[in-house]
Design an enzyme around this catalytic site. Structure first.
Site, mmCIF file in Angstrom:
data_model
loop_
_atom_site.group_PDB
_atom_site.id
_atom_site.type_symbol
_atom_site.label_atom_id
_atom_site.label_comp_id
_atom_site.label_asym_id
_atom_site.label_seq_id
_atom_site.Cartn_x
_atom_site.Cartn_y
_atom_site.Cartn_z
ATOM 1 N N SER A 144 42.722 16.162 -77.726
ATOM 2 C CA SER A 144 43.055 15.909 -79.133
ATOM 3 C C SER A 144 41.924 15.067 -79.710
ATOM 4 O O SER A 144 41.306 14.283 -78.985
ATOM 5 C CB SER A 144 44.359 15.124 -79.233
ATOM 6 O OG SER A 144 44.506 14.579 -80.538
ATOM 7 N N TYR A 157 49.648 8.515 -75.996
ATOM 8 C CA TYR A 157 49.034 9.802 -76.321
ATOM 9 C C TYR A 157 47.507 9.700 -76.297
ATOM 10 O O TYR A 157 46.825 10.522 -75.672
ATOM 11 C CB TYR A 157 49.516 10.249 -77.701
ATOM 12 C CG TYR A 157 49.095 11.639 -78.096
ATOM 13 C CD1 TYR A 157 49.790 12.753 -77.631
ATOM 14 C CD2 TYR A 157 48.006 11.857 -78.933
ATOM 15 C CE1 TYR A 157 49.417 14.035 -77.999
ATOM 16 C CE2 TYR A 157 47.624 13.134 -79.309
ATOM 17 C CZ TYR A 157 48.338 14.223 -78.834
ATOM 18 O OH TYR A 157 47.958 15.497 -79.193
HETATM 19 P P1 NAP Z 1 54.595 21.600 -79.582
HETATM 20 O O1 NAP Z 1 54.804 22.585 -80.662
HETATM 21 O O2 NAP Z 1 55.467 20.398 -79.498
HETATM 22 O O3 NAP Z 1 54.644 22.371 -78.181
HETATM 23 C C1 NAP Z 1 54.523 21.675 -76.972
HETATM 24 C C2 NAP Z 1 54.679 22.651 -75.834
HETATM 25 O O4 NAP Z 1 54.628 21.919 -74.598
HETATM 26 C C3 NAP Z 1 56.012 23.382 -75.877
HETATM 27 O O5 NAP Z 1 55.830 24.719 -75.485
HETATM 28 C C4 NAP Z 1 56.835 22.625 -74.848
HETATM 29 O O6 NAP Z 1 57.785 23.510 -74.290
HETATM 30 C C5 NAP Z 1 55.765 22.262 -73.825
HETATM 31 N N1 NAP Z 1 56.163 21.146 -72.983
HETATM 32 C C6 NAP Z 1 56.397 19.858 -73.334
HETATM 33 N N2 NAP Z 1 56.782 19.138 -72.262
HETATM 34 C C7 NAP Z 1 56.767 19.996 -71.211
HETATM 35 C C8 NAP Z 1 57.082 19.858 -69.833
HETATM 36 N N3 NAP Z 1 57.475 18.683 -69.306
HETATM 37 N N4 NAP Z 1 56.949 20.935 -69.029
HETATM 38 C C9 NAP Z 1 56.560 22.130 -69.540
HETATM 39 N N5 NAP Z 1 56.259 22.325 -70.830
HETATM 40 C C10 NAP Z 1 56.366 21.268 -71.655
HETATM 41 O O7 NAP Z 1 53.103 21.039 -79.592
HETATM 42 P P2 NAP Z 1 51.700 21.706 -80.015
HETATM 43 O O8 NAP Z 1 51.324 21.155 -81.322
HETATM 44 O O9 NAP Z 1 51.732 23.180 -79.831
HETATM 45 O O10 NAP Z 1 50.767 21.014 -78.944
HETATM 46 C C11 NAP Z 1 50.196 21.701 -77.848
HETATM 47 C C12 NAP Z 1 49.064 20.849 -77.289
HETATM 48 O O11 NAP Z 1 48.091 20.613 -78.312
HETATM 49 C C13 NAP Z 1 49.515 19.467 -76.799
HETATM 50 O O12 NAP Z 1 48.804 19.126 -75.626
HETATM 51 C C14 NAP Z 1 49.124 18.550 -77.953
HETATM 52 O O13 NAP Z 1 48.887 17.232 -77.537
HETATM 53 C C15 NAP Z 1 47.832 19.236 -78.425
HETATM 54 N N6 NAP Z 1 47.469 18.875 -79.810
HETATM 55 C C16 NAP Z 1 48.263 19.235 -80.862
HETATM 56 C C17 NAP Z 1 47.883 18.875 -82.150
HETATM 57 C C18 NAP Z 1 48.676 19.250 -83.370
HETATM 58 O O14 NAP Z 1 48.361 18.771 -84.471
HETATM 59 N N7 NAP Z 1 49.691 20.100 -83.263
HETATM 60 C C19 NAP Z 1 46.714 18.131 -82.343
HETATM 61 C C20 NAP Z 1 45.938 17.773 -81.247
HETATM 62 C C21 NAP Z 1 46.334 18.161 -79.974
HETATM 63 P P3 NAP Z 1 59.275 23.145 -73.836
HETATM 64 O O15 NAP Z 1 59.789 22.104 -74.765
HETATM 65 O O16 NAP Z 1 59.958 24.465 -73.914
HETATM 66 O O17 NAP Z 1 59.131 22.664 -72.428
#
Ligand code: NAP
Length: 253
Positions: A144, A157
């Site tokens: 991130s 985080y």
């Molecule tokens: P999201 O919509 O909250 O999705 C998170 C995913 O991780 C879901 O599929 C969730 O699935 C899975 N997950 C969480 N805990 C888990 C566990 N213990 N075991 C297995 N799966 C797990 O988040 P996102 O925005 O797509 O983020 C994805 C990645 O991008 C993350 O690493 C986040 O830090 C990074 N990121 C996001 C942003 C942003 O603005 N969105 C910015 C920078 C970085 P389940 O709940 O079904 O397990």
């Protein structure tokens, strides 16, 4: 130019039930990879796999909690066994815990580190022998832009994402001899469930947009395209680096 080198490769994508991970699974499948979709929400994974198959792709649901060692081992075996190889790992699952540092418990910090950092290392370590056997592989770790920032109330985080970057560099150097390329993708603000509350808050959302030179938040699919590129033949000389995808936010004054 079409991305090459993904056909008949097996890719394990964590956090595939929604958001960025889901988009990555879809785009990798469109590029010809066989995708093993991992997350805790079984129903959403089944629905995603059905969608990929309906579009002519190959997909397998692998429900697992990446914070659990036995689940991680099972998912690696499942991914490697499904089509006989494990070539690509996209370590994407992530969580955050918003809290003032003064109130943060050891357990809350550990939980974020376990999901966001330790699981990524453990999956990479256990996937690598399969990649070495196949003559090489690709690992993309989801970081991130906050991994490079100090953010109030987001210590777990930010620390976890900085650790992901350091791990990427070390693995890239250590595993280059095995033809395994390891990179970090560092998104800015992407509209998904993790970011929705902040982005939809009138005041916070406006403040975020003001800081992004592109004046918009990113889409999950845009992160997926970068990830697929890093897994393709075209990216074979890229390793150990961090790639921002943030509308210019990280470099803006
Ligand atoms: P999201 O919509 O909250 O999705 C998170 C995913 O991780 C879901 O599929 C969730 O699935 C899975 N997950 C969480 N805990 C888990 C566990 N213990 N075991 C297995 N799966 C797990 O988040 P996102 O925005 O797509 O983020 C994805 C990645 O991008 C993350 O690493 C986040 O830090 C990074 N990121 C996001 C942003 C942003 O603005 N969105 C910015 C920078 C970085 P389940 O709940 O079904 O397990």
């Amino acid at each position: 130019m079409e991305l090459t080198g993904l056909a008949d490769k097996t890719a394990l994508v964590t956090g595939a039930s929604r958001g960025i991970g889901r988009a990555i699974a879809v785009v990798l499948a469109q590029a010809g990879a066989r995708v093993v979709c991992c997350a805790r929400s079984q129903e959403q994974l089944q629905e995603l796999c059905a969608q990929i198959r309906a579009q002519g792709g190959q997909a397998l649901a692998a429900p697992a909690d990446v914070a659990q060692p036995q689940d991680r081992r099972r998912v690696i075996e499942q991914a490697a066994g499904a089509w006989g190889s494990l070539d690509i790992l996209v370590n994407n699952a992530g969580i955050h815990a918003e809290k003032p540092a003064l109130e943060l418990s050891d357990q809350e910090l550990s939980r974020v580190m376990e999901v966001n950092f330790f699981s990524m290392f453990a999956l990479a370590r256990d996937a690598a022998p399969h990649m070495i056997k196949a003559g090489g592989g690709r690992i993309v770790n989801m970081g991130s832009f906050w991994g490079q920032k100090g953010v109030s109330r987001q210590l777990p985080y930010c620390v976890s994402k900085t650790a992901v970057e350091a791990m990427t560099r070390c693995l890239a150097v250590e595993w280059a001899r095995y033809n395994i390329q390891v990179n970090t993708v560092a998104p800015g603000h992407i509209l998904t469930e993790i970011s929705k509350p902040a982005l939809e808050d009138e005041k916070i959302g406006k403040d975020i947009l003001r800081r992004i030179p592109a004046r918009r938040v990113g889409e999950a699919e845009e992160v997926a395209y970068l990830t697929a590129f890093l897994c393709s033949d075209q990216a074979r000389y890229l390793t150990g680096h961090l790639y921002y995808i943030d509308g210019g936010q990280a470099i803006a004054w």
